[in-house]
Design a protein around this motif. Sequence first.
Motif, PDB file in Angstrom:
ATOM      1  N   ALA A 184       0.252  -0.923  -0.057  1.00 22.83           N
ATOM      2  CA  ALA A 184      -0.127   0.149   0.016  1.00 22.83           C
ATOM      3  C   ALA A 184       0.795   1.546  -0.114  1.00 22.83           C
ATOM      4  CB  ALA A 184      -0.884   0.069   0.967  1.00 22.83           C
ATOM      5  N   LEU A 185       1.747   1.223   1.005  1.00 18.80           N
ATOM      6  CA  LEU A 185       2.739   2.134   0.998  1.00 18.80           C
ATOM      7  C   LEU A 185       3.858   2.572  -0.745  1.00 18.80           C
ATOM      8  CD1 LEU A 185       3.831   4.360   2.247  1.00 18.80           C
ATOM      9  CD2 LEU A 185       5.874   2.892   2.899  1.00 18.80           C
ATOM     10  N   GLY A 186       3.944   1.518  -0.945  1.00 14.61           N
ATOM     11  CA  GLY A 186       4.366   1.394  -2.179  1.00 14.61           C
ATOM     12  C   GLY A 186       3.777   1.828  -3.460  1.00 14.61           C
ATOM     13  N   GLY A 187       2.328   1.560  -3.305  1.00 18.48           N
ATOM     14  CA  GLY A 187       1.508   1.916  -4.596  1.00 18.48           C
ATOM     15  C   GLY A 187       1.119   4.012  -4.217  1.00 18.48           C
ATOM     16  N   GLY A 188       1.175   4.200  -2.607  1.00 24.02           N
ATOM     17  CA  GLY A 188       0.534   5.546  -2.263  1.00 24.02           C
ATOM     18  C   GLY A 188       2.182   6.247  -3.121  1.00 24.02           C
ATOM     19  N   LEU A 189       3.268   5.969  -2.970  1.00 25.88           N
ATOM     20  CA  LEU A 189       5.021   6.724  -3.385  1.00 25.88           C
ATOM     21  C   LEU A 189       4.217   6.971  -4.730  1.00 25.88           C
ATOM     22  CD1 LEU A 189       6.497   5.351  -0.730  1.00 25.88           C
ATOM     23  CD2 LEU A 189       6.086   7.828  -0.298  1.00 25.88           C
ATOM     24  N   ALA A 190       4.044   5.477  -5.719  1.00 26.86           N
ATOM     25  CA  ALA A 190       4.177   5.915  -7.047  1.00 26.86           C
ATOM     26  C   ALA A 190       3.298   7.124  -6.840  1.00 26.86           C
ATOM     27  CB  ALA A 190       3.991   4.604  -7.016  1.00 26.86           C
ATOM     28  N   GLY A 191       2.234   6.760  -6.336  1.00 27.33           N
ATOM     29  CA  GLY A 191       0.571   7.894  -7.280  1.00 27.33           C
ATOM     30  C   GLY A 191       1.199   9.007  -6.972  1.00 27.33           C
ATOM     31  N   VAL A 192       1.740   9.418  -5.801  1.00 28.18           N
ATOM     32  CA  VAL A 192       2.175  10.966  -5.701  1.00 28.18           C
ATOM     33  C   VAL A 192       3.241  11.322  -6.505  1.00 28.18           C
ATOM     34  CG1 VAL A 192       3.691  12.553  -4.278  1.00 28.18           C
ATOM     35  CG2 VAL A 192       2.146  11.038  -3.028  1.00 28.18           C
ATOM     36  N   GLY A 193       4.222  10.034  -7.059  1.00 34.08           N
ATOM     37  CA  GLY A 193       4.961  10.852  -8.373  1.00 34.08           C
ATOM     38  C   GLY A 193       4.838  10.633  -9.348  1.00 34.08           C
ATOM     39  N   VAL A 194       3.626  10.278  -9.511  1.00 36.71           N
ATOM     40  CA  VAL A 194       3.047  10.295 -10.433  1.00 36.71           C
ATOM     41  C   VAL A 194       1.614  11.698 -11.219  1.00 36.71           C
ATOM     42  CG1 VAL A 194       1.917   9.468 -12.659  1.00 36.71           C
ATOM     43  CG2 VAL A 194       3.136   7.945 -11.468  1.00 36.71           C
ATOM     44  N   ILE A 195       1.226  11.677  -9.874  1.00 38.59           N
ATOM     45  CA  ILE A 195       1.039  12.981  -9.751  1.00 38.59           C
ATOM     46  C   ILE A 195       1.878  14.525  -9.894  1.00 38.59           C
ATOM     47  CG2 ILE A 195      -0.866  14.893  -8.300  1.00 38.59           C
ATOM     48  CD1 ILE A 195      -2.242  11.852  -7.394  1.00 38.59           C
ATOM     49  N   GLU A 196       2.421  14.448  -9.435  1.00 40.25           N
ATOM     50  CA  GLU A 196       3.955  15.511  -9.839  1.00 40.25           C
ATOM     51  C   GLU A 196       3.996  15.889 -10.913  1.00 40.25           C
ATOM     52  OE1 GLU A 196       6.833  14.795  -7.431  1.00 40.25           O
ATOM     53  OE2 GLU A 196       5.423  15.583  -5.066  1.00 40.25           O
ATOM     54  N   LEU A 197       4.240  14.626 -11.786  1.00 38.04           N
ATOM     55  CA  LEU A 197       5.069  14.643 -12.945  1.00 38.04           C
ATOM     56  C   LEU A 197       3.352  15.126 -14.261  1.00 38.04           C
ATOM     57  CD1 LEU A 197       7.030  12.742 -15.165  1.00 38.04           C
ATOM     58  CD2 LEU A 197       4.812  13.036 -16.244  1.00 38.04           C
ATOM     59  N   LEU A 198       2.355  14.338 -14.193  1.00 38.09           N
ATOM     60  CA  LEU A 198       1.564  15.261 -14.300  1.00 38.09           C
ATOM     61  C   LEU A 198       1.111  16.647 -14.657  1.00 38.09           C
ATOM     62  CD1 LEU A 198      -1.303  12.007 -14.215  1.00 38.09           C
ATOM     63  CD2 LEU A 198       0.323  12.073 -15.918  1.00 38.09           C
ATOM     64  N   GLY A 199       1.022  17.293 -12.979  1.00 38.93           N
ATOM     65  CA  GLY A 199       0.832  18.348 -12.908  1.00 38.93           C
ATOM     66  C   GLY A 199       1.863  19.274 -13.757  1.00 38.93           C
ATOM     67  N   ASP A 200       2.762  19.283 -13.835  1.00 44.75           N
ATOM     68  CA  ASP A 200       4.005  20.188 -14.268  1.00 44.75           C
ATOM     69  C   ASP A 200       5.287  18.907 -14.901  1.00 44.75           C
ATOM     70  OD1 ASP A 200       5.179  21.815 -14.507  1.00 44.75           O
ATOM     71  OD2 ASP A 200       5.927  22.366 -13.064  1.00 44.75           O
ATOM     72  N   PRO A 201       4.825  18.745 -15.832  1.00 45.63           N
ATOM     73  CA  PRO A 201       5.921  17.845 -16.897  1.00 45.63           C
ATOM     74  C   PRO A 201       6.947  18.760 -17.761  1.00 45.63           C
ATOM     75  CG  PRO A 201       4.437  18.428 -17.940  1.00 45.63           C
ATOM     76  CD  PRO A 201       3.573  18.645 -16.459  1.00 45.63           C
ATOM     77  N   GLU A 202       7.031  20.297 -17.523  1.00 45.71           N
ATOM     78  CA  GLU A 202       8.422  20.841 -17.465  1.00 45.71           C
ATOM     79  C   GLU A 202       9.177  20.631 -17.196  1.00 45.71           C
ATOM     80  OE1 GLU A 202       8.255  25.448 -18.695  1.00 45.71           O
ATOM     81  OE2 GLU A 202       6.950  24.798 -19.016  1.00 45.71           O
ATOM     82  N   PRO A 203       9.321  20.804 -16.386  1.00 42.60           N
ATOM     83  CA  PRO A 203      10.609  20.674 -15.173  1.00 42.60           C
ATOM     84  C   PRO A 203      11.734  19.491 -15.425  1.00 42.60           C
ATOM     85  CG  PRO A 203       9.108  21.701 -14.061  1.00 42.60           C
ATOM     86  CD  PRO A 203       7.872  21.496 -14.695  1.00 42.60           C
ATOM     87  N   ALA A 204      10.490  18.324 -15.559  1.00 42.18           N
ATOM     88  CA  ALA A 204      11.672  16.544 -16.097  1.00 42.18           C
ATOM     89  C   ALA A 204      11.980  17.335 -17.051  1.00 42.18           C
ATOM     90  CB  ALA A 204      10.725  15.790 -15.688  1.00 42.18           C
ATOM     91  N   VAL A 205      11.273  17.892 -18.761  1.00 45.26           N
ATOM     92  CA  VAL A 205      11.010  18.198 -19.806  1.00 45.26           C
ATOM     93  C   VAL A 205      12.302  18.957 -19.714  1.00 45.26           C
ATOM     94  CG1 VAL A 205      10.580  18.571 -22.127  1.00 45.26           C
ATOM     95  CG2 VAL A 205       9.093  17.632 -20.988  1.00 45.26           C
TER      96      VAL A 205
END
Length: 200
Positions: free
Chosen positions: A90-111
Amino acid sequence: MSEPQPGRRRLSRRSAVLVVLGGGALLLASTALPWATAPARSAMATSTVSVTGSTGAALVPSAALVVLAAGLAMALAGRVARVVAALAVALGGGLAGVGVIELLGDPEPAVRAAVGQDTGMTELAGAAEVTAWPVVALVLAVLLLLVGVVLPFRMGAWDRVGQRYERDQASAPAAGSTRQRISDWDALSRGEDPSDPEDR
């Protein structure tokens, strides 16, 4: 955690482990695919730069590894450790979700960081766009979170690894016992040699 109620459907160890390992493996595999793209301008030309999930959301592959480790622990551990492993899922799924949401919210810094590595510049020629893969990863993360929360209530009384073998050994007739002597007589009546391991 309390034992599952009689009316609840219990999940076998094999099914639970396959679900967890399969979900973790799919989540990890998704991070090797492009999650975001953007046109980048260099001194020579304009090109499209893509960012994989492992680069743009480094938290996600780490969380997927946590899920995989928890799945392996679940396959071998006793009841208390299984519950801990389920919570780790459950913890791994939650952390993964947080990481994905951060990128979906603002992909520009990563790009932008990827553009700097590929071209030596940080100038984008257009807006960054996300692909379908981070959405797939988010769905997997949410499912793993739910699986980790539900599993402690659906595990049932799984045998400890090796416990079934110990039971089989304990139930085998001891040498010289009445049960063993009867078995030997039965073997003789069939024309077999009870002292020959191949006839047993």
